[in-house]
Design a protein around this motif. Structure first.
Motif, short mmCIF file in Angstrom:
data_model
loop_
_atom_site.label_atom_id
_atom_site.label_comp_id
_atom_site.label_asym_id
_atom_site.label_seq_id
_atom_site.Cartn_x
_atom_site.Cartn_y
_atom_site.Cartn_z
N GLY A 1 0.78 -1.24 0.00
CA GLY A 1 0.00 0.00 0.00
C GLY A 1 0.80 1.28 0.00
O GLY A 1 0.21 2.36 0.04
N TYR A 2 2.12 1.17 -0.06
CA TYR A 2 2.92 2.40 0.03
C TYR A 2 4.29 2.19 -0.61
O TYR A 2 4.77 1.06 -0.75
CB TYR A 2 3.10 2.82 1.49
CG TYR A 2 3.64 1.71 2.36
CD1 TYR A 2 5.02 1.51 2.48
CD2 TYR A 2 2.79 0.84 3.03
CE1 TYR A 2 5.52 0.47 3.24
CE2 TYR A 2 3.29 -0.21 3.79
CZ TYR A 2 4.65 -0.38 3.90
OH TYR A 2 5.16 -1.41 4.63
N PHE A 3 4.90 3.32 -0.99
CA PHE A 3 6.34 3.34 -1.30
C PHE A 3 7.03 3.89 -0.06
O PHE A 3 6.48 4.75 0.64
CB PHE A 3 6.62 4.24 -2.51
CG PHE A 3 6.25 3.61 -3.81
CD1 PHE A 3 7.18 2.88 -4.54
CD2 PHE A 3 4.97 3.74 -4.33
CE1 PHE A 3 6.85 2.30 -5.75
CE2 PHE A 3 4.62 3.16 -5.53
CZ PHE A 3 5.56 2.43 -6.25
N SER A 4 8.25 3.42 0.19
CA SER A 4 8.93 3.88 1.39
C SER A 4 10.44 3.75 1.26
O SER A 4 10.95 2.73 0.82
CB SER A 4 8.47 3.09 2.61
OG SER A 4 9.22 3.49 3.73
N VAL B 1 -3.18 0.76 -1.60
CA VAL B 1 -3.73 -0.59 -1.59
C VAL B 1 -2.86 -1.64 -2.27
O VAL B 1 -3.11 -2.84 -2.12
CB VAL B 1 -5.11 -0.61 -2.27
CG1 VAL B 1 -6.09 0.26 -1.48
CG2 VAL B 1 -5.05 -0.16 -3.72
N HIS B 2 -1.85 -1.24 -3.01
CA HIS B 2 -1.17 -2.19 -3.90
C HIS B 2 -0.11 -3.02 -3.17
O HIS B 2 0.73 -2.48 -2.47
CB HIS B 2 -0.52 -1.45 -5.06
CG HIS B 2 -1.49 -0.55 -5.77
ND1 HIS B 2 -1.61 0.79 -5.46
CD2 HIS B 2 -2.40 -0.80 -6.73
CE1 HIS B 2 -2.54 1.32 -6.23
NE2 HIS B 2 -3.05 0.39 -7.00
N LEU B 3 -0.18 -4.31 -3.39
CA LEU B 3 0.87 -5.22 -2.93
C LEU B 3 2.08 -5.01 -3.83
O LEU B 3 2.00 -5.22 -5.04
CB LEU B 3 0.39 -6.66 -3.08
CG LEU B 3 0.05 -7.42 -1.81
CD1 LEU B 3 -0.52 -8.78 -2.18
CD2 LEU B 3 1.28 -7.57 -0.93
N LEU B 4 3.19 -4.60 -3.23
CA LEU B 4 4.39 -4.32 -4.01
C LEU B 4 5.52 -5.23 -3.56
O LEU B 4 5.75 -5.41 -2.36
CB LEU B 4 4.81 -2.85 -3.83
CG LEU B 4 3.75 -1.82 -4.25
CD1 LEU B 4 4.22 -0.41 -3.91
CD2 LEU B 4 3.44 -1.95 -5.74
N VAL C 1 0.96 -6.86 8.28
CA VAL C 1 0.04 -6.09 9.13
C VAL C 1 -0.33 -4.76 8.48
O VAL C 1 -1.51 -4.43 8.35
CB VAL C 1 0.69 -5.86 10.51
CG1 VAL C 1 -0.21 -4.96 11.36
CG2 VAL C 1 0.90 -7.21 11.21
N ARG C 2 0.67 -4.02 8.10
CA ARG C 2 0.42 -2.67 7.59
C ARG C 2 -0.02 -2.73 6.13
O ARG C 2 0.68 -3.29 5.28
CB ARG C 2 1.69 -1.83 7.71
CG ARG C 2 1.48 -0.43 7.19
CD ARG C 2 2.74 0.40 7.16
NE ARG C 2 2.33 1.80 7.12
CZ ARG C 2 2.82 2.74 7.87
NH1 ARG C 2 3.78 2.49 8.71
NH2 ARG C 2 2.34 3.97 7.78
N ARG C 3 -1.14 -2.11 5.84
CA ARG C 3 -1.64 -2.04 4.46
C ARG C 3 -2.07 -0.61 4.20
O ARG C 3 -3.20 -0.22 4.50
CB ARG C 3 -2.79 -3.02 4.25
CG ARG C 3 -2.36 -4.45 4.60
CD ARG C 3 -3.45 -5.49 4.43
NE ARG C 3 -2.96 -6.80 4.87
CZ ARG C 3 -3.63 -7.93 4.74
NH1 ARG C 3 -4.83 -7.93 4.19
NH2 ARG C 3 -3.11 -9.06 5.16
N GLY C 4 -1.14 0.17 3.67
CA GLY C 4 -1.42 1.58 3.41
C GLY C 4 -0.48 2.47 4.18
O GLY C 4 0.25 2.02 5.09
#
Lengths: 365, 365
Positions: free
Chosen positions: B16-19, B92-95, B71-74
């Motif tokens: 759900g995120y780029f990081s 929302v995207h599984l990366l 656990v974390r989604r977003g």
């Protein structure tokens, strides 16, 4: 259609920033035209040639210990103590305006057509009718920390004269190295760090006969032109942005049409930073900065791809449901995975979106 | 050149995120290749077809009251109480990733070549070897507040099967209207508002024989792919940005080459949101969301127009000072007002800037 006139004056200009908060100097309707005077903020590099006896220029540049006609210059603080002056020179361009366009709202596109551009002749008897400009090889130039000759670093002003008798061109008149200049409020400017500081010519050494056999083709244009952004009350005029601004492209002259997204009600169009000539890159920091007057036409376009997309969606859904007998859910799933929506055109006033789906997705039954 | 393998697993994905803060799942050198597995975050629309007995997919989607593998989604909060769940589905995207590229630094350009893309076959004995995907006509779709048929509004899932025996295409298998689903933590999801919630098929009514004579051409591609932005630690995967992300262009498939600006040391490349087919606009909110595996090649380009501009400036200055015998100040003034610097090319690895000045600025002497 009405033709307006917007001369330069302390109330018709703002200095160094775009702002949605400045009261409009002129309000007009879509389709109207306006003749707008602009002043170069470098005119004080040679006061005698570019300001003296010009009532408009004198009124704007007026600055004595007792009275500064345009106090704020830049988007910086307006309460001292100042390092450089009110507004702190965070943005430097003298802009005429703002011009409010009736009914312009965020989401609209304002088309600005430049119908004509003319130089502003000197009013000084010694130079009457002749046109001058200034090029500053300045501290923000690309060359500044990469110089060969001494002294390093240095800022250099080159005064040009513009010849418009035939195909217009410019020739260098003289140049000088910038020396510390003291403004009427007593602040010393060791470099060109605040706009509109008058250069005391007794403090610089002029060098004549420079670029002796060089003719620079004129490219009259406006370096800075655009609308007020929505995000902030005072926005520096230096970085160009999504509503235009300091684009510094010499193609933005006579015949150009610019399309700006309206960000605030009324649009708030301002123009300035007039240039007689500039090369792509504006390498040394400035163009030949010279005062110009332009004729402009303003056309407000309410077109939006949003409505066109809505229309195309509904029509393709109807086509799939009626011609191909799909349910609405089938039609929407199919549109999402197999229909391509494209931008038909954004240039013909009524913008278009087309939805297409390949016939071969429908197998023979 | 080394060829790496990056399978899906709870430690090799982020959701759900780029990081820039996530530890790299893989580190490689410029010129290396990698086979990277990706999972669609819509796989739980049909658990039996898209997750069951697939060890990689099961490990990532695992979620019971006792244990939630990812656990974390977003990019939202990770401390409750939650409205939707940890991360709140803000993205929302599984990366899969991130993949760190050695020596990548801000200012570089990472070229990513997609060498091949393959669907991920079902591991369930009932469907073994066949490939499935899900299209959600969702609440964020363009149609959602503009429906014709009842009930309004509604979300609809359409399951597709992908046929890759010849020229690949997809056919609809069945569809259903989304009904409120309760996740293992007891949160009820009346709409599709959190990724990876398993749909209880006893709570939906399947409709078979839909889009009966329609073949959707396959366009295998990755909807979301890009690098970690610098500005924030956790950035929602939904809006595309300057480092790529959720661009959702079906042209980003086999044979495509993407050029991403590196914003953080290492680049931190991630890829997911795999699509079997999408139309331009992705009208209903999603594509045919299906798990895919790609072969990628990574090439780090340190090219920059900055150095090319510096080089062109120095060379034109030398030309003007030696061939035309100008002083440095004359040369710089002339370059600023009459020389055009242009971008020669940004495609041949060693980028170029050219400076040009017209011969006719030099008058016959």
């Amino acid at each position: 259609m009405k033709h307006h006139l917007l001369p330069v004056s302390p109330t018709n200009v703002h200095w160094g920033y775009f702002s949605k908060k400045v009261a409009p100097a002129l309000t007009l309707k879509s389709g109207d035209r306006a003749t707008i005077e602009t002043l170069t903020h470098h005119a004080n590099d040679d006061y005698e040639r570019m300001i003296a006896n010009d009532p408009g220029a004198e009124s704007v540049f007026h600055w004595t210990r007792e009275h500064k006609a345009v106090v704020r210059r830049g988007a910086g603080p307006t309460e001292g103590p100042f390092l450089r002056g009110s507004g702190e020179g965070v943005g430097v361009h003298l802009l005429t305006g703002p011009v409010a366009i009736e009914n312009a709202e965020p989401g609209d596109i304002l088309e600005v057509r430049i119908l004509d551009v003319r130089p502003r002749p000197s009013c000084n008897a010694c130079h009457a009718g002749r046109c001058f400009g200034s090029n500053a090889a300045a501290s923000w130039g690309f060359h500044y920390h990469d110089l060969i000759e001494e002294p390093k670093p240095r800022e250099v002003i080159t005064i040009f004269e513009l010849d418009t008798s035939g195909e217009p061109f410019a020739r260098a008149v003289y140049n000088y190295v910038w020396t510390p200049q003291t403004d009427p409020d007593g602040i010393v400017h060791p470099t060109i760090d605040y706009p509109g500081v008058r250069v005391d010519h007794s403090l610089v050494r002029k060098r004549e006969n420079i670029l002796p056999n060089v003719k620079v083709p004129a490219r009259l244009h406006f370096g800075t032109m655009g609308l007020a952004p929505a995000e902030s009350d005072f926005v520096s005029s230096i970085p160009p942005g999504y509503t235009g601004g300091n684009i510094d492209d010499w193609r933005i002259g006579k015949g150009a049409r610019m399309y700006y997204p309206v960000a605030v009600s009324g649009g708030f169009f301002s123009v300035g930073d007039p240039h007689a000539a500039q090369g792509d890159s504006e390498l040394g920091g400035t163009a030949i900065e010279t005062s110009l007057t332009g004729d402009f036409e303003f056309i407000l376009n309410h077109s939006s791809l949003d409505k066109a997309m809505r229309d195309a969606f509904r029509k393709l859904r109807r086509f799939l449901m009626t011609v191909h007998h799909l349910s609405e859910d089938e039609a929407i799933a199919l549109m999402s995975v197999a229909a391509d929506f494209g931008v038909t055109q954004v240039v013909d006033a009524n913008w278009g979106v087309h939805g297409s789906i390949r016939k071969n997705v429908f197998m023979c039954t």
